[in-house]
Design a protein around this motif. Structure first.
Motif, PDB file in Angstrom:
ATOM      1  N   TYR A  29       0.723  -1.249   0.145  1.00 38.78           N
ATOM      2  CA  TYR A  29       0.118   0.077   0.141  1.00 38.78           C
ATOM      3  C   TYR A  29       0.985   1.286   0.073  1.00 38.78           C
ATOM      4  O   TYR A  29       1.442   1.378   0.987  1.00 38.78           O
ATOM      5  N   CYS A  30       1.048   1.741  -1.053  1.00 37.94           N
ATOM      6  CA  CYS A  30       2.063   3.029  -1.158  1.00 37.94           C
ATOM      7  C   CYS A  30       1.140   4.127  -1.293  1.00 37.94           C
ATOM      8  O   CYS A  30       0.127   4.337  -2.140  1.00 37.94           O
ATOM      9  N   LEU A  60       0.138   9.952   9.558  1.00 39.35           N
ATOM     10  CA  LEU A  60       1.461   8.879   9.648  1.00 39.35           C
ATOM     11  C   LEU A  60       0.750   8.203  10.871  1.00 39.35           C
ATOM     12  O   LEU A  60       1.226   7.079  10.978  1.00 39.35           O
ATOM     13  N   ASN A  61       0.201   8.686  11.676  1.00 45.74           N
ATOM     14  CA  ASN A  61      -0.473   7.949  12.803  1.00 45.74           C
ATOM     15  C   ASN A  61      -1.425   6.634  12.450  1.00 45.74           C
ATOM     16  O   ASN A  61      -1.225   5.661  12.831  1.00 45.74           O
ATOM     17  N   PHE A  62      -2.235   7.145  11.198  1.00 42.70           N
ATOM     18  CA  PHE A  62      -2.942   6.136  10.952  1.00 42.70           C
ATOM     19  C   PHE A  62      -2.190   5.010  10.376  1.00 42.70           C
ATOM     20  O   PHE A  62      -2.378   3.653  10.446  1.00 42.70           O
ATOM     21  N   PHE A  63      -1.115   5.363   9.351  1.00 40.91           N
ATOM     22  CA  PHE A  63      -0.095   4.212   8.670  1.00 40.91           C
ATOM     23  C   PHE A  63       0.397   3.408   9.604  1.00 40.91           C
ATOM     24  O   PHE A  63       0.588   2.145   9.540  1.00 40.91           O
ATOM     25  N   LYS A  86       3.255 -11.147   2.265  1.00 42.94           N
ATOM     26  CA  LYS A  86       2.412 -11.905   3.165  1.00 42.94           C
ATOM     27  C   LYS A  86       1.829 -10.997   4.471  1.00 42.94           C
ATOM     28  O   LYS A  86       1.532 -11.597   5.446  1.00 42.94           O
ATOM     29  N   GLU A  87       2.028  -9.640   4.079  1.00 39.49           N
ATOM     30  CA  GLU A  87       1.577  -8.823   5.249  1.00 39.49           C
ATOM     31  C   GLU A  87       1.114  -7.442   4.550  1.00 39.49           C
ATOM     32  O   GLU A  87       1.317  -7.385   3.390  1.00 39.49           O
ATOM     33  N   LYS A  88       0.507  -6.676   5.276  1.00 38.08           N
ATOM     34  CA  LYS A  88       0.081  -5.414   5.063  1.00 38.08           C
ATOM     35  C   LYS A  88       1.382  -4.209   5.093  1.00 38.08           C
ATOM     36  O   LYS A  88       1.529  -3.805   6.170  1.00 38.08           O
ATOM     37  N   LEU A  89       1.966  -3.994   4.011  1.00 40.83           N
ATOM     38  CA  LEU A  89       3.262  -3.177   3.997  1.00 40.83           C
ATOM     39  C   LEU A  89       2.616  -1.714   3.559  1.00 40.83           C
ATOM     40  O   LEU A  89       1.746  -1.425   2.497  1.00 40.83           O
ATOM     41  N   ALA A  90       3.285  -0.635   4.021  1.00 39.28           N
ATOM     42  CA  ALA A  90       2.881   0.682   3.470  1.00 39.28           C
ATOM     43  C   ALA A  90       4.498   1.052   2.989  1.00 39.28           C
ATOM     44  O   ALA A  90       5.508   1.121   3.772  1.00 39.28           O
ATOM     45  N   ILE A 114       9.861   7.275  11.078  1.00 38.79           N
ATOM     46  CA  ILE A 114       9.132   6.688   9.786  1.00 38.79           C
ATOM     47  C   ILE A 114       9.914   7.179   8.622  1.00 38.79           C
ATOM     48  O   ILE A 114      10.183   8.358   8.227  1.00 38.79           O
ATOM     49  N   PRO A 115      10.030   6.074   7.771  1.00 42.78           N
ATOM     50  CA  PRO A 115      10.897   6.284   6.509  1.00 42.78           C
ATOM     51  C   PRO A 115      10.132   6.744   5.418  1.00 42.78           C
ATOM     52  O   PRO A 115       9.041   6.674   5.432  1.00 42.78           O
ATOM     53  N   ALA A 116      10.671   7.334   4.417  1.00 43.99           N
ATOM     54  CA  ALA A 116       9.856   7.983   3.300  1.00 43.99           C
ATOM     55  C   ALA A 116      10.908   7.845   2.258  1.00 43.99           C
ATOM     56  O   ALA A 116      12.035   8.124   2.531  1.00 43.99           O
TER      57      ALA A 116
END
Length: 330
Positions: A29-30, A60-63, A86-90, A114-116
């Motif tokens: 999820y980008c 950011l808190n939601f992610f 195999k997981e939910k990645l952002a 948090i990286p970006a």
């Protein structure tokens, strides 16, 4: 009406987001941002403002609460290993390289650990250049209350006295529908207004080279967004190669790290094509990001066509969940 819009309305009207949210699938999820700040205060294009800083923190808190946030290096590793997600990645990305990415977004990302990834149009770094979309928005404001027609358009357009975000978005959409003629359309707008943008408006609009190095040395990733932000699918082969190689060369020379990722300028389905993928591979790119609202499950197969969910409004948890749940899966 698109299937995604029908699906979103069904979820919204049936209030199904809360029920379906725990059932959302694994995948990448980008989320993509542009500018962070007050859109009402700009003289340029308000459409490139994703949200203000308070709402950015809410996103950011939601992610953090709903995904495992990865960086670009981990994405590259996943692709190289060919492992299924195999997981939910952002993954959090920014386009263009506006100064507020460094001044506003970066400190908050750093504080929250948090990286970006920041995709940068290299000709704009450290310059006083005003990009075509911002200049177009400025000229449109000067044409308020007038009716005019550019040579590529099938019919004229009448502007109201007050030029709001929706008007600018609508005219920019029309201009982008003639990607090979953007420069000519801008020249015609300049001729219509007969005005020049005040020099002070272009100061500190984009990041400096030293900002990119600091970002790169402090947990953030840097990627290419072409050299001059031209729509890549409209270019001749030699111009396309220049856009892809020059941005990569400049970034690598300055931050002293490989540049292996690209986000396509504008990024819609018509702005890139399959023939580019072999060229990207030959030039040393590992991934290419679109501006299409998609969740990517098979990232290796779609490594040059990764979807991104665009953030373009104040934080609204229910709307965000609906957008995520209704995004096509590839």
């Amino acid at each position: 009406m698109s299937f995604e819009l029908i699906k979103r309305q069904a979820i919204k009207q049936g209030r199904l987001a809360k029920i379906l949210w725990p059932l959302r699938g694994n995948g990448l999820y980008c989320f993509n941002f542009h500018r962070i700040g007050d859109a009402s205060a700009t003289s340029f294009d308000p459409c490139v403002f994703s949200c203000d800083v308070d709402n950015f923190q809410s996103y950011l808190n939601f992610f953090k609460a709903n995904f495992r946030i990865i960086d670009l290096n981990e994405l590259h590793s996943l692709i190289q290993q060919g492992r299924p997600v195999k997981e939910k990645l952002a993954l959090i990305t920014f386009d263009d390289g506006y100064r507020d990415n460094y001044d506003v977004a970066y400190p908050l990302l750093k504080t929250m650990n948090i990286p970006a990834t920041f995709f940068v149009t290299t000709s704009l770094v450290g310059s006083n250049v005003i990009p075509w979309w911002d200049e177009i928005a400025w000229h449109l404001r000067q044409l308020s209350g007038r009716t005019f027609k550019l040579s590529t358009w099938p019919d004229p357009i009448s502007l109201p006295q007050i030029i709001d975000t929706n008007i600018i978005r609508r005219v920019l959409s029309r201009i982008k529908s003639f990607p090979a003629q953007i420069d000519n359309q801008l020249k015609e707008l300049r001729a219509l207004t007969k005005k020049e943008i005040p020099a002070e408006l272009s100061e500190n609009l984009f990041v400096q080279w030293e900002h990119l190095k600091e970002l790169s040395q402090n947990g953030m990733s840097i990627g290419a967004h072409s050299h001059t932000h031209r729509i890549l699918s409209s270019l001749k082969t030699e111009d396309l190669i220049y856009e892809l190689t020059e941005s990569k060369r400049l970034l690598e020379n300055y931050i002293e790290k490989p540049i292996e990722s690209l986000s396509y300028p504008v990024g819609g389905e018509s702005t890139y094509n399959n023939t580019m993928f072999n060229l990207l591979d030959d030039l040393g790119y590992q991934v290419g990001f679109t501006f299409r609202s998609m969740v990517t499950r098979n990232i290796k197969s779609h490594k040059f066509e990764l979807g991104r969910l665009s953030i373009d409004r104040a934080f609204n948890k229910e709307f965000l969940k609906e957008m995520i749940l209704t995004a096509p899966k590839i």
